[in-house]
Write a protein that holds these residues in place. Sequence first.
Motif, mmCIF file in Angstrom:
data_model
loop_
_atom_site.group_PDB
_atom_site.id
_atom_site.type_symbol
_atom_site.label_atom_id
_atom_site.label_comp_id
_atom_site.label_asym_id
_atom_site.label_seq_id
_atom_site.Cartn_x
_atom_site.Cartn_y
_atom_site.Cartn_z
ATOM 1 N N ALA A 159 5.184 29.359 -32.654
ATOM 2 C CA ALA A 159 6.369 28.907 -33.390
ATOM 3 C C ALA A 159 7.531 28.628 -32.438
ATOM 4 C CB ALA A 159 6.776 29.963 -34.420
ATOM 5 N N GLU A 160 7.706 29.486 -31.440
ATOM 6 C CA GLU A 160 8.770 29.286 -30.457
ATOM 7 C C GLU A 160 8.462 28.086 -29.564
ATOM 8 O OE1 GLU A 160 11.690 31.142 -30.251
ATOM 9 O OE2 GLU A 160 10.934 31.847 -32.192
ATOM 10 N N THR A 162 6.842 25.404 -30.336
ATOM 11 C CA THR A 162 7.081 24.142 -31.044
ATOM 12 C C THR A 162 8.550 23.770 -31.070
ATOM 13 O OG1 THR A 162 7.215 25.274 -33.192
ATOM 14 C CG2 THR A 162 5.065 24.428 -32.536
ATOM 15 N N LYS A 163 9.412 24.716 -30.775
ATOM 16 C CA LYS A 163 10.852 24.432 -30.703
ATOM 17 C C LYS A 163 11.250 23.910 -29.326
ATOM 18 C CE LYS A 163 11.789 28.212 -33.954
ATOM 19 N NZ LYS A 163 12.393 29.565 -34.111
ATOM 20 N N GLY A 164 10.260 23.770 -28.445
ATOM 21 C CA GLY A 164 10.523 23.238 -27.121
ATOM 22 C C GLY A 164 11.047 24.253 -26.126
ATOM 23 N N LYS A 165 10.866 25.522 -26.418
ATOM 24 C CA LYS A 165 11.380 26.568 -25.550
ATOM 25 C C LYS A 165 10.482 26.794 -24.331
ATOM 26 C CE LYS A 165 13.900 29.271 -29.026
ATOM 27 N NZ LYS A 165 14.084 30.630 -29.612
ATOM 28 N N GLU A 169 12.495 31.470 -22.199
ATOM 29 C CA GLU A 169 13.234 31.507 -23.466
ATOM 30 C C GLU A 169 12.414 32.175 -24.571
ATOM 31 O OE1 GLU A 169 16.020 27.485 -23.106
ATOM 32 O OE2 GLU A 169 13.894 27.297 -23.652
ATOM 33 N N SER A 173 13.361 35.564 -26.620
ATOM 34 C CA SER A 173 13.433 35.572 -28.088
ATOM 35 C C SER A 173 12.551 36.661 -28.694
ATOM 36 C CB SER A 173 13.003 34.214 -28.655
ATOM 37 O OG SER A 173 13.891 33.189 -28.268
ATOM 38 N N ALA A 201 1.911 21.934 -29.712
ATOM 39 C CA ALA A 201 3.021 21.736 -30.649
ATOM 40 C C ALA A 201 2.641 20.735 -31.739
ATOM 41 C CB ALA A 201 4.258 21.256 -29.899
ATOM 42 N N THR A 210 3.985 26.186 -37.796
ATOM 43 C CA THR A 210 5.264 26.215 -37.081
ATOM 44 C C THR A 210 6.140 27.414 -37.443
ATOM 45 O OG1 THR A 210 6.264 24.813 -38.792
ATOM 46 C CG2 THR A 210 5.335 23.711 -36.854
ATOM 47 N N GLU A 211 5.685 28.210 -38.404
ATOM 48 C CA GLU A 211 6.465 29.405 -38.788
ATOM 49 C C GLU A 211 5.914 30.630 -38.076
ATOM 50 O OE1 GLU A 211 9.074 29.247 -40.488
ATOM 51 O OE2 GLU A 211 8.962 27.293 -41.446
ATOM 52 N N SER A 212 6.792 31.552 -37.752
ATOM 53 C CA SER A 212 6.341 32.783 -37.089
ATOM 54 C C SER A 212 5.601 33.661 -38.099
ATOM 55 C CB SER A 212 7.543 33.548 -36.538
ATOM 56 O OG SER A 212 8.295 34.110 -37.580
#
Length: 216
Positions: A159-160, A162-165, A169, A173, A201, A210-212
């Motif tokens: 999930a993280e 897919t946010k591009g982290k 990072e 998180s 992703a 995409t959800e944790s």
Amino acid sequence: MIRVLIADDHHVVRRGLLFFLKTQKDIEVIGEAQNGKEAVALTSELKPDIVLMDLVMPELDGIQATKRIKAKFPDTQVLMLTSFSDSDHVIPAIEAGAAGYQLKDIEPDELVTSIRRIMAGENTLHPQATTQLIKSREMQEDLPHMKHTLTPRERDVLAELTKGKSNREIASSLFVTEKTVKTHISNIFSKLEVQDRTQAALYAVKHGLTESSEQP
């Protein structure tokens, strides 16, 4: 009485359905729609018990119309009545909330039976539509993430990701070390059968990952 709304862009089809359904003592046709947009508007105005919905119509197709109707009027049932029995039509229709899916070559008596069964709380599917659903489920079972289930922590990392982290990072998180993140990502690549972060992703977005793990 079962209050029916007919939605079909072909006048001949609407007339035929109206003519036959009028012969049924427990069914009342309360309106006709020529397109999906009109079907939604008439559902709001007339409050039918069930909508006989064509799939391919101008303005708004049957699937989008069904989504809007079920979102606003969840108690209104939708029976798809169409010429298409392929998975590209069947699956989206069922996912949109249709309680039944029948082809237009259905015998009139069978159509009435389907309407009554839906109003009794049952789903009714044409055999060809049922076949498509079974095939879809079998294909779903063959997907990498279905064969190799991600752990809750791997879901969190994905999930993280897919946010591009970056790894750093993600580690920050999730309150873990970068080394731990790298291990999880390696496992994710292996389980999803992808080669890099971009593929992972895209896979996550396509298959709703995409959800944790903490999300409902």
